[in-house]
Write a protein that holds these residues in place. Structure first.
Motif, short mmCIF file in Angstrom:
data_model
loop_
_atom_site.label_atom_id
_atom_site.label_comp_id
_atom_site.label_asym_id
_atom_site.label_seq_id
_atom_site.Cartn_x
_atom_site.Cartn_y
_atom_site.Cartn_z
N TYR A 27 0.54 -1.20 0.26
CA TYR A 27 -0.35 0.17 0.21
C TYR A 27 0.89 1.16 0.12
CZ TYR A 27 -3.82 3.40 1.02
OH TYR A 27 -4.20 4.52 1.27
N LEU A 28 1.67 1.40 1.16
CA LEU A 28 2.47 2.45 1.41
C LEU A 28 3.54 2.98 -0.54
CD1 LEU A 28 4.21 2.17 4.63
CD2 LEU A 28 2.28 4.01 3.35
N VAL A 29 4.11 1.56 -1.53
CA VAL A 29 4.95 1.68 -2.31
C VAL A 29 2.81 2.26 -3.97
CG1 VAL A 29 5.87 1.09 -4.60
CG2 VAL A 29 6.58 0.21 -1.55
N ILE A 30 2.64 2.17 -3.87
CA ILE A 30 1.61 2.72 -4.34
C ILE A 30 1.23 3.78 -4.31
CG2 ILE A 30 -1.13 2.28 -5.21
CD1 ILE A 30 -0.42 -0.91 -4.90
N TRP A 31 1.14 4.32 -2.63
CA TRP A 31 0.27 5.54 -3.05
C TRP A 31 1.99 6.95 -2.65
CZ3 TRP A 31 2.72 9.15 0.66
CH2 TRP A 31 1.91 10.22 1.56
N SER A 32 2.90 6.40 -2.08
CA SER A 32 4.16 6.91 -2.47
C SER A 32 4.29 6.75 -3.80
CB SER A 32 5.78 6.40 -2.49
OG SER A 32 5.44 6.28 -0.93
N MET A 33 4.32 6.15 -5.09
CA MET A 33 4.14 5.89 -6.43
C MET A 33 3.26 7.59 -6.61
SD MET A 33 7.07 4.60 -7.31
CE MET A 33 6.69 4.99 -8.92
N SER A 34 1.98 7.41 -6.54
CA SER A 34 1.17 8.70 -6.93
C SER A 34 1.44 9.90 -6.94
CB SER A 34 -0.56 7.99 -6.20
OG SER A 34 -0.25 7.86 -5.12
#
Length: 143
Positions: A27-34
């Motif tokens: 989740y944190l990776v997807i959030w950061s990428m966004s």
């Protein structure tokens, strides 16, 4: 025999801990990428970015990961605290993109609003409920 059971129990605990950690990391990776995509160029097409990220990517990611959390008994009562985590992360995504860009452009600080947490909380609640129901059905079928 006892040593084998102890090692087996430790392996199961280790896998559960790893699984829980991976759910949060994904989740944190997807959030950061966004957020990174916004600052790299997503703000040039603000409407497309907001539709893609705030109406598709983050809600779907939150829902799917919450399903896994709901299905996993090792989260126990902590899974309901994750509602706040997902709510805060959704609010911070709004703040780290549009609010921050607005603050930089117009030199005006816009503080995050608690109401901005609601979409993250609702998506997470739906996912946790779905996962909990799936887990209950599986448990009922196995007995």
């Amino acid at each position: 025999m006892i040593k084998y059971l102890e090692e087996s129990t430790n392996n199961v605990k280790s896998r559960r801990k790893f699984s829980k950690m991976m759910q949060i990391i994904v989740y944190l990776v997807i959030w950061s990428m966004s957020i990174i995509v916004f600052w790299i160029g997503g703000r040039l097409d603000a409407m497309g970015y907001s539709l893609a990220v705030f109406y598709l990517v983050l809600p779907i990611t939150t829902f799917v990961i919450s399903i896994f959390m709901g299905k996993d008994n090792s989260w126990a009562n902590y899974k309901w605290l994750m509602l706040l985590f997902f709510g805060v992360m959704y609010m911070l995504a709004l703040y780290a993109t549009f609010s921050l860009a607005n603050a930089i452009a117009f030199d005006k600080n816009n503080l995050p609003k608690v109401a901005d947490m609601l979409p993250g909380i609702l998506c997470s609640a739906a996912g946790l409920l779905t996962g909990t129901i799936i887990n209950a059905i599986k448990t009922k079928k196995s007995h």
